[in-house]
Design an enzyme around this catalytic site. Sequence first.
Site, PDB file in Angstrom:
ATOM      1  N   HIS A  11     -55.870  29.082 -51.328  1.00  0.00           N
ATOM      2  CA  HIS A  11     -56.688  28.981 -50.096  1.00  0.00           C
ATOM      3  C   HIS A  11     -58.199  29.684 -50.461  1.00  0.00           C
ATOM      4  CE1 HIS A  11     -57.079  29.413 -45.792  1.00  0.00           C
ATOM      5  NE2 HIS A  11     -58.216  29.717 -46.085  1.00  0.00           N
ATOM      6  N   HIS A  13     -62.457  29.066 -49.929  1.00  0.00           N
ATOM      7  CA  HIS A  13     -63.674  28.523 -49.540  1.00  0.00           C
ATOM      8  C   HIS A  13     -64.837  28.421 -50.440  1.00  0.00           C
ATOM      9  CE1 HIS A  13     -62.383  28.226 -45.328  1.00  0.00           C
ATOM     10  NE2 HIS A  13     -61.657  29.375 -45.744  1.00  0.00           N
ATOM     11  N   LYS A  97     -55.643  20.498 -43.363  1.00  0.00           N
ATOM     12  CA  LYS A  97     -55.792  21.727 -42.822  1.00  0.00           C
ATOM     13  C   LYS A  97     -56.094  21.634 -41.041  1.00  0.00           C
ATOM     14  CE  LYS A  97     -56.677  26.037 -42.515  1.00  0.00           C
ATOM     15  NZ  LYS A  97     -57.805  26.774 -43.264  1.00  0.00           N
ATOM     16  N   HIS A 134     -54.222  26.871 -39.853  1.00  0.00           N
ATOM     17  CA  HIS A 134     -55.134  28.324 -39.206  1.00  0.00           C
ATOM     18  C   HIS A 134     -54.369  28.870 -38.022  1.00  0.00           C
ATOM     19  CE1 HIS A 134     -58.639  30.964 -38.966  1.00  0.00           C
ATOM     20  NE2 HIS A 134     -58.020  31.015 -37.939  1.00  0.00           N
ATOM     21  N   HIS A 172     -53.425  32.652 -44.355  1.00  0.00           N
ATOM     22  CA  HIS A 172     -53.617  34.038 -44.165  1.00  0.00           C
ATOM     23  C   HIS A 172     -53.067  34.658 -43.264  1.00  0.00           C
ATOM     24  CE1 HIS A 172     -55.942  31.538 -41.441  1.00  0.00           C
ATOM     25  NE2 HIS A 172     -56.822  31.036 -42.337  1.00  0.00           N
ATOM     26  N   ASP A 244     -58.460  33.169 -49.438  1.00  0.00           N
ATOM     27  CA  ASP A 244     -59.596  33.089 -48.202  1.00  0.00           C
ATOM     28  C   ASP A 244     -60.773  33.685 -48.764  1.00  0.00           C
ATOM     29  OD1 ASP A 244     -60.101  31.834 -45.878  1.00  0.00           O
ATOM     30  OD2 ASP A 244     -59.298  33.359 -44.724  1.00  0.00           O
TER      31      ASP A 244
HETATM   32  O1  DOR Z   1     -62.769  34.438 -41.993  1.00  0.00           O
HETATM   33  C1  DOR Z   1     -62.594  33.434 -42.208  1.00  0.00           C
HETATM   34  N1  DOR Z   1     -63.656  32.712 -42.699  1.00  0.00           N
HETATM   35  N2  DOR Z   1     -61.735  32.721 -42.055  1.00  0.00           N
HETATM   36  C2  DOR Z   1     -61.276  31.218 -41.826  1.00  0.00           C
HETATM   37  O2  DOR Z   1     -60.577  30.779 -41.264  1.00  0.00           O
HETATM   38  C3  DOR Z   1     -62.708  30.527 -42.514  1.00  0.00           C
HETATM   39  C4  DOR Z   1     -63.699  31.442 -43.122  1.00  0.00           C
HETATM   40  C5  DOR Z   1     -64.860  30.704 -43.242  1.00  0.00           C
HETATM   41  O3  DOR Z   1     -65.026  29.443 -43.676  1.00  0.00           O
HETATM   42  O4  DOR Z   1     -65.932  31.452 -43.464  1.00  0.00           O
HETATM   43 ZN    ZN Z   2     -59.817  30.111 -44.900  1.00  0.00          ZN
END
Ligand code: DOR
Ligand code: ZN
Length: 343
Positions: A11, A13, A97, A134, A172, A244
Amino acid sequence: MIEIPTPDDWHVHLRADEMLEAVVGYSARRFRYALVMPNLRPPITTTSAAIDYRDRIMGVAPRDTGFHPIMALYLTPEVSLDDLRRGADEGIVAGVKYYPAGATTNSDGGGSSLSDFRGLLEGMAEAGVRLLVHAEATDPSLDIFDREAAFLEHELAPLCAAVPELRVTVEHVSTRAGVEFVGAHPRTAATITPHHLARQRTDLLADGMRPDLFCKPVINSADDRDALIEAATGGVGPFCLGTDSAPHPTTAKYGPRAAAGIFNAAYGLEVVAEVFHQAGRLDRMGAFVSGNGCAAYGVETPETTLTLTREPVEVERDTQLETEAGDQVVLFGAEEAARWTIS
Ligand code: DOR
Ligand code: ZN
């Protein structure tokens, strides 16, 4: 010193443009597979958009690593089962997702209930495509620290009962209730982040409010953290590492409303190592960062390894990065990173 299989990050980003360029190397130097989240603007909802995004990632990733992004689609009415099947058959897309609309960063395209997607979810169960969730209720009357449990009870439990073949990753997981839910539902797995393992809400709020520790789901109580540590250090099972890692510029983190997200790709593995060390369970770190995720996602275990040594590091660890666009991002875990060398 311990040797672990090269970890996977289930997971992450990676963002786009200058931010992608600035962060991708941190993931590539540590991880083999990375399941890349689709919450871009606009979100990734088709296999061809996922291929295009994967190409953009590989276009700026360092070349000398075995780094391999795996993609996820963002669950909206635009996602089609035929397209999804193609993406899954070609080994590009590993899951879809679901974001409850409004729960977190770039979730405004998300859904108001999982039950709205029943037809697609039944097709996914048949096609063997995972649902990535989520798990956070968005009802404004609910206390923020109770929202994971509420979502699991009112949204995910009914879905698991109605579509029992569907494989689900509770992303998460952040509470004892979440750990218990995964234990009680055989088709579910869960990712756990370095920050939910290593911090608790007192760290977030007690000694000056800390936007750098703000994420969704929000870091919860010490008891919840203890349940996560027990789950992560439990050896073979459904819990695997998903960092995450979610970079935001300091301008977004330290403004009037802190953006949710913690950038931990740089030192997340050191943070996990320290948690396992403190728990006296370094011998089980390989299951958490590699074996359990390989089993859940049906990928082969790696042939390569990393070596981790716990000794004070002389160089001071960076605490920020800067993108080409001039944005700064705080690096989570510099403290733990000062105690570990990874090679
Ligand atoms: O804290 C987070 N940031 N939780 C998420 O689910 C998305 C992520 C983000 O893309 O910044
Ligand atoms: Zn995330």
